[in-house]
Design a protein around this motif. Structure first.
Motif, PDB file in Angstrom:
ATOM      1  N   GLY A  61     -27.083   7.980 -19.173  1.00  0.00           N
ATOM      2  CA  GLY A  61     -27.781   8.042 -17.898  1.00  0.00           C
ATOM      3  C   GLY A  61     -27.690   6.782 -17.074  1.00  0.00           C
ATOM      4  O   GLY A  61     -28.341   6.698 -16.018  1.00  0.00           O
ATOM      5  N   GLN A  62     -26.885   5.810 -17.497  1.00  0.00           N
ATOM      6  CA  GLN A  62     -26.845   4.517 -16.823  1.00  0.00           C
ATOM      7  C   GLN A  62     -25.535   4.307 -16.063  1.00  0.00           C
ATOM      8  O   GLN A  62     -24.469   4.703 -16.514  1.00  0.00           O
ATOM      9  N   PHE A  63     -25.637   3.661 -14.920  1.00  0.00           N
ATOM     10  CA  PHE A  63     -24.500   3.218 -14.121  1.00  0.00           C
ATOM     11  C   PHE A  63     -24.825   1.834 -13.565  1.00  0.00           C
ATOM     12  O   PHE A  63     -25.794   1.694 -12.822  1.00  0.00           O
ATOM     13  N   PRO A  64     -24.043   0.807 -13.908  1.00  0.00           N
ATOM     14  CA  PRO A  64     -23.002   0.778 -14.940  1.00  0.00           C
ATOM     15  C   PRO A  64     -23.567   1.132 -16.322  1.00  0.00           C
ATOM     16  O   PRO A  64     -24.770   1.250 -16.500  1.00  0.00           O
ATOM     17  N   GLY A  65     -22.654   1.250 -17.288  1.00  0.00           N
ATOM     18  CA  GLY A  65     -23.055   1.657 -18.620  1.00  0.00           C
ATOM     19  C   GLY A  65     -23.824   0.581 -19.366  1.00  0.00           C
ATOM     20  O   GLY A  65     -23.898  -0.574 -18.936  1.00  0.00           O
ATOM     21  N   PRO A  66     -24.436   0.920 -20.502  1.00  0.00           N
ATOM     22  CA  PRO A  66     -25.218  -0.041 -21.284  1.00  0.00           C
ATOM     23  C   PRO A  66     -24.328  -1.140 -21.854  1.00  0.00           C
ATOM     24  O   PRO A  66     -23.145  -0.927 -22.123  1.00  0.00           O
ATOM     25  N   MET A  90      -8.126   8.381 -13.464  1.00  0.00           N
ATOM     26  CA  MET A  90      -8.706   7.348 -12.590  1.00  0.00           C
ATOM     27  C   MET A  90     -10.206   7.226 -12.824  1.00  0.00           C
ATOM     28  O   MET A  90     -10.981   6.943 -11.908  1.00  0.00           O
ATOM     29  N   HIS A  91     -10.632   7.440 -14.075  1.00  0.00           N
ATOM     30  CA  HIS A  91     -12.059   7.436 -14.386  1.00  0.00           C
ATOM     31  C   HIS A  91     -12.750   6.122 -14.044  1.00  0.00           C
ATOM     32  O   HIS A  91     -13.937   6.108 -13.711  1.00  0.00           O
ATOM     33  N   ARG A  92     -12.018   5.015 -14.160  1.00  0.00           N
ATOM     34  CA  ARG A  92     -12.665   3.718 -13.864  1.00  0.00           C
ATOM     35  C   ARG A  92     -13.173   3.664 -12.427  1.00  0.00           C
ATOM     36  O   ARG A  92     -14.138   2.946 -12.135  1.00  0.00           O
ATOM     37  N   ALA A  93     -12.557   4.432 -11.529  1.00  0.00           N
ATOM     38  CA  ALA A  93     -13.009   4.481 -10.140  1.00  0.00           C
ATOM     39  C   ALA A  93     -14.349   5.187  -9.992  1.00  0.00           C
ATOM     40  O   ALA A  93     -14.975   5.118  -8.926  1.00  0.00           O
ATOM     41  N   ALA A  94     -14.812   5.866 -11.058  1.00  0.00           N
ATOM     42  CA  ALA A  94     -16.103   6.567 -11.027  1.00  0.00           C
ATOM     43  C   ALA A  94     -17.159   5.850 -11.855  1.00  0.00           C
ATOM     44  O   ALA A  94     -18.302   6.301 -11.923  1.00  0.00           O
ATOM     45  N   GLY A  95     -16.795   4.758 -12.502  1.00  0.00           N
ATOM     46  CA  GLY A  95     -17.755   4.044 -13.343  1.00  0.00           C
ATOM     47  C   GLY A  95     -17.335   4.094 -14.797  1.00  0.00           C
ATOM     48  O   GLY A  95     -16.158   3.961 -15.137  1.00  0.00           O
ATOM     49  N   VAL A 109     -21.763  10.615 -22.561  1.00  0.00           N
ATOM     50  CA  VAL A 109     -21.060  10.373 -21.303  1.00  0.00           C
ATOM     51  C   VAL A 109     -21.131  11.629 -20.448  1.00  0.00           C
ATOM     52  O   VAL A 109     -20.675  12.707 -20.859  1.00  0.00           O
ATOM     53  N   THR A 110     -21.700  11.503 -19.255  1.00  0.00           N
ATOM     54  CA  THR A 110     -21.910  12.643 -18.365  1.00  0.00           C
ATOM     55  C   THR A 110     -21.540  12.251 -16.936  1.00  0.00           C
ATOM     56  O   THR A 110     -21.328  11.075 -16.620  1.00  0.00           O
ATOM     57  N   ILE A 168     -19.686   8.375 -13.237  1.00  0.00           N
ATOM     58  CA  ILE A 168     -19.767   8.545 -14.683  1.00  0.00           C
ATOM     59  C   ILE A 168     -20.943   7.741 -15.214  1.00  0.00           C
ATOM     60  O   ILE A 168     -21.064   6.539 -14.935  1.00  0.00           O
ATOM     61  N   LEU A 169     -21.805   8.407 -15.961  1.00  0.00           N
ATOM     62  CA  LEU A 169     -22.987   7.780 -16.554  1.00  0.00           C
ATOM     63  C   LEU A 169     -22.818   7.710 -18.069  1.00  0.00           C
ATOM     64  O   LEU A 169     -22.259   8.621 -18.679  1.00  0.00           O
TER      65      LEU A 169
END
Length: 549
Positions: A50-55, A129-134, A31-32, A46-47
């Motif tokens: 390296g993916q957004f959205p996540g895998p 509020m991490h969900r607001a970043a992905g 997670v980066t 948030i990746l």
């Protein structure tokens, strides 16, 4: 790199968490932070790998999931698995009431089983509020091969993670809330992290072959708004909702409230060309719309710029809710049909009537339920309970089963309600506010038996659907209305009941249900896993011996 390994019991997996004999799927996440421009403005996201959205996470009913998370952010991190009913295992639920966050530069391995479940769910980061970043992604749980699905296999499946989006960073939004401000309006709507410009140069997000049927799994992963989804010229057949097969009705559009997941079938039987999948916010003063291109293979012609309109008003959405029905003949995750559980004939042991409220404490916004506004202590509630120091962290039942007469006096404290194991309860949620609310219950699914305008009373029970209400884990409550759910508290542990609106949840509109095993048996609940992180006042305490045998 995403790793998916199907195997039988791995030697490194603790039996108390993962069941022997059931296949295991393993993932490794890094997670980066990264910089992307989902709405044309560069911003931090948030990746995951390296993916957004996540895998996506894939498994079948009864599979064991092992997810090893490496936190390379600069702040603590924790994931929850929305809708996944971790039987006897709230230790892995990933909420701040049950687990210590993963510190920067460290890793933690989640281990849980999707026991007797199928359907569409999603994961997301609960910290700050991490969900607001992905940091969110789809969870797909398939039926076992021996259990029939009540519709033919589709040509292909597509994930549709849809939600409102802010161009301000998650850190800025958190500062807004900490300072007493509201989040304000979103800047756009994303569909799988994208939004088409409509200039004829947009790449297709989904591609369909003419004449084939496709499964689309929708989840509203936003933080503030309900979302209406619709295709140009293509109706949707609803087949599954949060782990339950539904009666297969056709819809031109669907309202998906915060935290909810719907699965639909779409037939590619129109002129072979491009079309838009459209998503727009609902019940807000200004509507924000997003879209992506759905392309027919070898089709010719751009999508029409004329987008299908969204419905108006919440009465339309209420009427749509009333059309949702449990498919009583489908087998779901077990060979017996869904309708074999006669929930409508079970006596109610306890009624909890909740009223949400908003107030200002010291000039700052606070949201509450029955006058209690939850705060997460440094020591997770479940951990304190297990170590025998719960009385130093929280008090049970600060929140009464009935709302107080004065909701302006807010008690800011950890909010934990003790509920008897295997009791059958009724929860009423009254929304006295002007906004649409959405609530999630962890560790359980419930029967959404009614949503109606006005105030609830015992006489309103005569309007309950006691036959084929959908068994699910989220429920919306419209303005000046109430919703009723019914369920058996059959999953021992510490489970989160929360508003799915990030602002409301962050500022206190949530609580925990604590259900203890009366027999102290591992048949009811697992012991604290050896690998569990410890923090707060129990950090330097000796680990207690196993409490359940």
């Amino acid at each position: 790199m995403l790793m998916l390994v199907a195997c039988f019991l791995c030697a490194t997996i603790n039996y108390s968490v993962v069941q022997a004999g059931d296949p295991t799927v393993e993932y490794q996440w890094e997670v980066t932070y990264g910089t992307l421009s989902p709405l044309g403005v560069p911003q931090q996201v948030i990746l995951i790998n390296g993916q957004f959205p996540g895998p996506q996470l894939n498994g079948s009913s009864n599979n064991n999931f092992v997810v090893n998370v490496f936190n390379k952010l600069d702040e603590p991190l924790l994931f929850t698995w929305s809708g996944v009913q971790q039987r006897k295992n709230s230790w892995q639920d990933g909420t701040l009431g049950t687990q210590c966050p993963i510190l920067p530069g460290t890793n933690y391995t989640y281990k849980f089983q999707v026991k007797d479940q199928i359907g569409s769910f999603f994961y997301w980061p609960v910290t700050g509020m991490h969900r607001a970043a992905g940091g969110f992604g789809m969870i797909r749980v398939f039926s076992r091969l021996l259990i029939p699905v009540p519709y033919p296999d589709p040509e292909e499946e597509f994930n549709v993670l849809v939600g409102d989006w802010y161009t301000k960073s998650h850190a800025t939004l958190k500062k807004f809330l900490d300072s007493g401000r509201s989040l304000g309006r979103p800047n756009g709507v994303l569909i799988n992290g994208k939004n088409a410009k409509g200039d004829g140069k947009d790449e297709a997000v989904y591609t369909m072959k003419p004449g084939k049927v496709y499964k689309y799994r929708f989840c509203n992963v936003g933080i503030k708004n309900s979302i209406n989804v619709r295709f140009q010229n293509h109706p949707m057949k609803l087949v599954e909702m949060e782990g339950s097969h539904t009666v297969e009705n056709n819809y031109d559009s669907l309202d998906i409230h915060l935290g909810q997941c719907f699965t639909v079938l779409v037939t590619a039987d129109k002129e072979p060309k491009d079309y838009y999948l459209v998503a727009s916010t609902r019940f807000s003063k200004s509507t924000v719309t997003g879209k992506v291109v759905v392309r027919y293979e070898n089709g010719k012609g751009p999508a029409s710029p004329e987008l299908p309109e969204a419905p108006v008003g919440w009465a339309w959405s209420l009427n749509q809710f009333r059309t949702f029905r449990w498919n009583l003949t489908a087998s779901a995750a077990r060979p017996n049909p869904q309708g074999s559980y006669k929930y409508g004939s079970i006596p109610i042991n306890r009624t909890i009537r909740l009223v949400n409220s908003v107030s200002r404490n010291g000039g700052k916004l606070r949201y509450a339920l029955n006058g209690v506004s939850h705060v997460d202590p440094e020591t997770p509630l479940k951990l304190a309970e297990y170590y025998g120091v719960g009385d130093k962290i929280f008090k049970y039942n600060l929140m009464a089963d009935e709302p107080p007469s004065n909701l302006e006096n807010v008690n800011i404290a950890p909010n934990v309600v003790n509920v008897e194991f295997r009791s059958f309860i009724e929860i009423i949620i009254e929304n006295h506010e002007k906004s649409v609310q959405s609530y999630n219950l962890g560790g359980h699914s419930f029967f959404a038996v009614a949503i109606e305008p006005g105030r609830w009373s015992v006489e309103r029970r005569k309007n309950y659907n006691l036959l084929d209400a959908v068994n699910r884990h989220t429920i919306q409550v419209f303005p000046k209305s109430w919703a009723a759910i019914m369920l058996t508290i059959d999953n021992a542990g510490m489970w989160n009941v929360r508003s799915e609106a990030a602002e409301n949840r962050y500022l206190g509109q949530q609580f925990y249900i604590s259900t203890l095993s009366p027999n102290k048996s591992t048949r009811d609940e697992y012991n604290l896993p050896e690998t569990s992180l410890v923090c707060g006042i129990v950090k330097d305490m000796p680990r207690p011996p196993p409490q359940y045998t």
